[in-house]
Design a protein around this motif. Structure first.
Motif, PDB file in Angstrom:
ATOM      1  N   THR A  76       0.831  -1.205   0.000  1.00  0.00           N
ATOM      2  CA  THR A  76       0.000   0.000   0.000  1.00  0.00           C
ATOM      3  C   THR A  76       0.867   1.258   0.000  1.00  0.00           C
ATOM      4  O   THR A  76       1.805   1.366   0.791  1.00  0.00           O
ATOM      5  CB  THR A  76      -0.930   0.014   1.224  1.00  0.00           C
ATOM      6  OG1 THR A  76      -1.854  -1.068   1.124  1.00  0.00           O
ATOM      7  CG2 THR A  76      -1.700   1.318   1.329  1.00  0.00           C
ATOM      8  N   VAL A 123      -8.506   8.073   4.841  1.00  0.00           N
ATOM      9  CA  VAL A 123      -8.995   6.710   4.666  1.00  0.00           C
ATOM     10  C   VAL A 123     -10.126   6.481   5.654  1.00  0.00           C
ATOM     11  O   VAL A 123      -9.951   6.695   6.864  1.00  0.00           O
ATOM     12  CB  VAL A 123      -7.860   5.688   4.884  1.00  0.00           C
ATOM     13  CG1 VAL A 123      -8.399   4.259   4.827  1.00  0.00           C
ATOM     14  CG2 VAL A 123      -6.749   5.890   3.858  1.00  0.00           C
ATOM     15  N   SER A 153     -11.561   0.327   6.670  1.00  0.00           N
ATOM     16  CA  SER A 153     -11.184   0.130   5.274  1.00  0.00           C
ATOM     17  C   SER A 153     -10.158  -0.984   5.127  1.00  0.00           C
ATOM     18  O   SER A 153      -9.365  -1.239   6.031  1.00  0.00           O
ATOM     19  CB  SER A 153     -10.597   1.417   4.686  1.00  0.00           C
ATOM     20  OG  SER A 153     -11.577   2.431   4.598  1.00  0.00           O
ATOM     21  N   VAL A 198      -7.243  -1.567   2.450  1.00  0.00           N
ATOM     22  CA  VAL A 198      -6.584  -0.789   1.399  1.00  0.00           C
ATOM     23  C   VAL A 198      -5.473  -1.616   0.767  1.00  0.00           C
ATOM     24  O   VAL A 198      -4.725  -2.308   1.458  1.00  0.00           O
ATOM     25  CB  VAL A 198      -5.990   0.517   1.985  1.00  0.00           C
ATOM     26  CG1 VAL A 198      -5.448   1.407   0.875  1.00  0.00           C
ATOM     27  CG2 VAL A 198      -7.027   1.270   2.817  1.00  0.00           C
ATOM     28  N   VAL A 256      -3.028   4.803  -3.532  1.00  0.00           N
ATOM     29  CA  VAL A 256      -4.147   5.724  -3.332  1.00  0.00           C
ATOM     30  C   VAL A 256      -3.616   7.127  -3.596  1.00  0.00           C
ATOM     31  O   VAL A 256      -2.673   7.570  -2.941  1.00  0.00           O
ATOM     32  CB  VAL A 256      -4.718   5.621  -1.904  1.00  0.00           C
ATOM     33  CG1 VAL A 256      -5.914   6.564  -1.753  1.00  0.00           C
ATOM     34  CG2 VAL A 256      -5.120   4.188  -1.583  1.00  0.00           C
ATOM     35  N   PHE A 315     -10.537   7.874   0.603  1.00  0.00           N
ATOM     36  CA  PHE A 315     -10.716   6.452   0.326  1.00  0.00           C
ATOM     37  C   PHE A 315     -11.928   5.979   1.097  1.00  0.00           C
ATOM     38  O   PHE A 315     -11.905   5.908   2.317  1.00  0.00           O
ATOM     39  CB  PHE A 315      -9.465   5.677   0.749  1.00  0.00           C
ATOM     40  CG  PHE A 315      -9.516   4.200   0.467  1.00  0.00           C
ATOM     41  CD1 PHE A 315      -8.837   3.665  -0.612  1.00  0.00           C
ATOM     42  CD2 PHE A 315     -10.249   3.341   1.283  1.00  0.00           C
ATOM     43  CE1 PHE A 315      -8.880   2.303  -0.873  1.00  0.00           C
ATOM     44  CE2 PHE A 315     -10.305   1.982   1.032  1.00  0.00           C
ATOM     45  CZ  PHE A 315      -9.619   1.458  -0.060  1.00  0.00           C
ATOM     46  N   GLN A 331     -12.340   0.283  -1.857  1.00  0.00           N
ATOM     47  CA  GLN A 331     -11.335   0.076  -2.896  1.00  0.00           C
ATOM     48  C   GLN A 331     -11.857   0.537  -4.265  1.00  0.00           C
ATOM     49  O   GLN A 331     -11.089   1.007  -5.100  1.00  0.00           O
ATOM     50  CB  GLN A 331     -10.934  -1.400  -2.958  1.00  0.00           C
ATOM     51  CG  GLN A 331      -9.634  -1.653  -3.718  1.00  0.00           C
ATOM     52  CD  GLN A 331      -8.401  -1.139  -2.990  1.00  0.00           C
ATOM     53  OE1 GLN A 331      -8.245  -1.341  -1.798  1.00  0.00           O
ATOM     54  NE2 GLN A 331      -7.504  -0.462  -3.711  1.00  0.00           N
TER      55      GLN A 331
END
Length: 222
Positions: free
Chosen positions: A187, A195, A199, A201, A205, A211, A214
């Motif tokens: 990530t 975010v 989440s 992830v 990003v 976020f 996804q």
């Protein structure tokens, strides 16, 4: 991919690792060298500001370290940083100024820039957290794939091979990670991104994003 380069993710003036990170293009290239760099930097730190507590552990005299915290070297703890109750620093950790390493938080092979907060039940391993970034309670970096293969970074321009089996997350400046989120291996989160809590992830990003899921990453508006 330009956006994933160190120069676009981080403000290098906000870390003692500036000299190390300037040698590389992508942040994950730094991970295998953190311990060695700390071993070189530690003995050079001004003795009027830092004291050595144990083998290869240097802690700024203004830092607060609770008795129940465990610190293994090599490690540097910067000015005015708090290492709170039952924190577990396993080694190869360079923690900047005005940081919070909270209760029951575990660090391993990391660089925390200045003013980073990992305050509650966080696991941060094989990761770099940029200036003023924050991980909410219970959020973690997952640093090993379940099949134990080498980590790739998924981007809109294709996958980038890292050659690493352990790669947590590269988090840019001013990133907010919501509570109980999991940042999967490979990530990379651009600066000024938020975010959502809970989440999961993976991959890149973009900066200045929110976020949500996804498949739902939106650009911040003024």
């Amino acid at each position: 991919m330009e956006a994933l380069k160190i120069s676009n993710l981080y403000t290098l003036q906000e870390t003692m690792a500036k000299e190390l990170m300037e040698q590389y293009e992508y942040p994950w290239e730094v991970l295998p060298h953190i311990g060695e760099f700390i071993m070189e930097l530690g003995p050079k730190l001004p003795k009027e500001e830092y004291e050595q507590r144990g083998e290869n552990i240097w802690i700024h005299k203004t830092a607060t370290v609770f008795d129940s915290a465990y610190i293994n070297g090599p490690c540097i703890i910067g000015r005015d940083t708090q290492v709170r109750q039952c924190a577990f620093i396993r080694g190869n950790a360079l923690v900047g100024e005005n940081c919070v390493v909270g209760n029951s938080t575990e660090l391993k092979n990391v660089i925390l820039f200045n003013v980073v907060q990992v305050p509650h039940y966080n696991y941060v391993g094989d990761a770099i957290l940029g200036f003023h970034s924050h991980m909410g309670a219970g959020s973690i970096t997952s640093n090993v794939k379940s099949d134990k293969t080498k980590v790739t970074v998924k981007t809109p321009e294709g996958r980038i091979e890292t050659g690493l089996k352990k790669f947590g997350a590269m988090i840019g400046d001013y990133v907010e990670v919501g509570c109980n989120s999991v940042l999967n291996p490979g990530t990379v989160i651009g600066s000024h991104t938020n975010v959502y809590p809970l989440s999961m992830v993976r991959g890149y990003v973009p900066a200045n994003s929110i976020f949500k899921r996804q498949d739902e990453i939106v650009t911040k508006t003024e």
